[in-house]
Design a protein around this motif. Structure first.
Motif, short mmCIF file in Angstrom:
data_model
loop_
_atom_site.label_atom_id
_atom_site.label_comp_id
_atom_site.label_asym_id
_atom_site.label_seq_id
_atom_site.Cartn_x
_atom_site.Cartn_y
_atom_site.Cartn_z
N ALA A 1 29.52 43.51 39.74
CA ALA A 1 30.37 42.33 39.51
C ALA A 1 31.09 42.44 38.17
CB ALA A 1 29.51 41.07 39.55
N ASP A 2 30.44 43.02 37.18
CA ASP A 2 31.04 43.14 35.86
C ASP A 2 32.08 44.25 35.81
OD1 ASP A 2 31.36 42.70 33.07
OD2 ASP A 2 29.98 44.34 32.65
N VAL A 3 31.72 45.46 36.21
CA VAL A 3 32.60 46.60 35.97
C VAL A 3 33.73 46.72 37.00
CG1 VAL A 3 30.77 47.87 34.79
CG2 VAL A 3 31.23 48.33 37.21
N LEU A 4 33.54 46.15 38.20
CA LEU A 4 34.59 46.27 39.22
C LEU A 4 35.44 45.01 39.37
CD1 LEU A 4 32.95 48.36 42.09
CD2 LEU A 4 34.23 49.13 40.08
N LEU A 5 35.06 43.92 38.72
CA LEU A 5 35.87 42.70 38.82
C LEU A 5 37.31 42.93 38.41
CD1 LEU A 5 36.03 39.66 39.42
CD2 LEU A 5 35.35 39.24 37.04
N PRO A 6 37.61 43.78 37.40
CA PRO A 6 39.02 44.00 37.07
C PRO A 6 39.86 44.52 38.24
CG PRO A 6 37.64 44.74 35.27
CD PRO A 6 36.71 44.41 36.40
N LEU A 7 39.25 45.21 39.21
CA LEU A 7 40.01 45.63 40.39
C LEU A 7 40.52 44.41 41.14
CD1 LEU A 7 38.05 48.18 39.85
CD2 LEU A 7 38.48 48.70 42.26
N GLN A 8 39.65 43.42 41.28
CA GLN A 8 40.03 42.19 41.97
C GLN A 8 41.13 41.46 41.20
OE1 GLN A 8 36.68 39.86 43.39
NE2 GLN A 8 37.77 37.95 42.97
N ARG A 9 41.01 41.46 39.88
CA ARG A 9 42.02 40.79 39.05
C ARG A 9 43.36 41.53 39.10
NH1 ARG A 9 39.02 36.92 39.44
NH2 ARG A 9 37.69 36.12 37.77
N SER A 10 43.32 42.86 39.06
CA SER A 10 44.55 43.64 39.15
C SER A 10 45.25 43.41 40.49
CB SER A 10 44.26 45.13 38.95
OG SER A 10 43.86 45.40 37.63
N ARG A 11 44.47 43.35 41.54
CA ARG A 11 45.03 43.05 42.86
C ARG A 11 45.67 41.66 42.86
NH1 ARG A 11 42.20 40.13 47.33
NH2 ARG A 11 43.52 40.38 49.18
N ALA A 12 44.99 40.69 42.28
CA ALA A 12 45.49 39.31 42.28
C ALA A 12 46.79 39.18 41.49
CB ALA A 12 44.43 38.37 41.73
#
Length: 206
Positions: free
Chosen positions: A102-113
């Motif tokens: 959840a910590d290290v891969l959340l930026p992928l979700q944010r970049s997509r958003a």
């Protein structure tokens, strides 16, 4: 588990996709309720009575309501006996993995958003850098491993899968991460595993 299991989600939500993916891979029947995020249905009094944080996903099982995908996956693993820890120590290790992913891969979700939903474009450079760093860490961890924890699929893999499935929408080329790409293909070969857009309903089901 019985048919009184209901998932509340949205087909664009990666956290909601984790819950539906678990149930698909575990072959557990469930009802589904589509939550219209654009219409802010998640902030309605009716939905807040189910999910006090006003987010998707939520799970209703009988008279129990749960929010947050990691909590829901842990609950489902316990209830079904699928994809969870085989003992207390492994259960704790899986909890650690959920927190780490959840910590290290959340930026992928944010970049997509940022790209898909118009989130603050000023954050793009930072989020893209953080997403690349998270991918590099996962690539390193998966070296020599079939799955995140041990030699079998667990809730750690299910938790991570939607991040990687939609990584191209964050302008991430999986070819640059061959170990992650091999893991992703390995996951897709598992019974019941599908990409998010093939998996998620776009309307109420059941």
């Amino acid at each position: 588990m019985t048919r009184d299991l209901t998932v509340y989600g949205n087909f664009n939500s990666q956290p909601a996709a984790r819950v539906v993916l678990f149930l698909s891979m575990a072959d557990v029947p469930f009802a589904y309720r589509h939550v219209d995020l654009r219409a802010r249905q998640q902030k309605s009094p009716e939905y807040l009575a189910i999910s006090p944080f006003g987010r998707v996903p939520a799970l209703r099982h009988g008279d129990l309501c749960l929010s947050e995908s990691g909590v829901i996956l842990s609950y489902l693993a316990d209830q079904t006996g699928r994809f969870g820890g085989t003992d207390e120590r492994e259960t704790l290790r899986l909890a650690q993995w959920l927190s780490w992913i959840a910590d290290v891969l959340l930026p992928l979700q944010r970049s997509r958003a940022i790209r898909r939903f118009g989130l603050d474009p000023n954050a793009k450079a930072f989020m893209d850098g953080a997403a690349a760093a998270g991918m590099a860490q996962l690539e390193e961890h998966l070296a020599g491993k079939d799955f995140v924890e041990g030699g079998r699929v667990t809730i750690a893999d299910i938790f991570a899968f939607p991040f990687i499935d939609l990584a191209p929408e964050a302008d991430i080329d999986l070819a640059a991460y061959p170990t992650i790409k091999a893991w992703y293909q390995r996951m897709l070969a598992q019974p019941g595993c599908k990409g998010q857009y093939d998996l998620m309903p776009q309307q109420d089901v059941g």
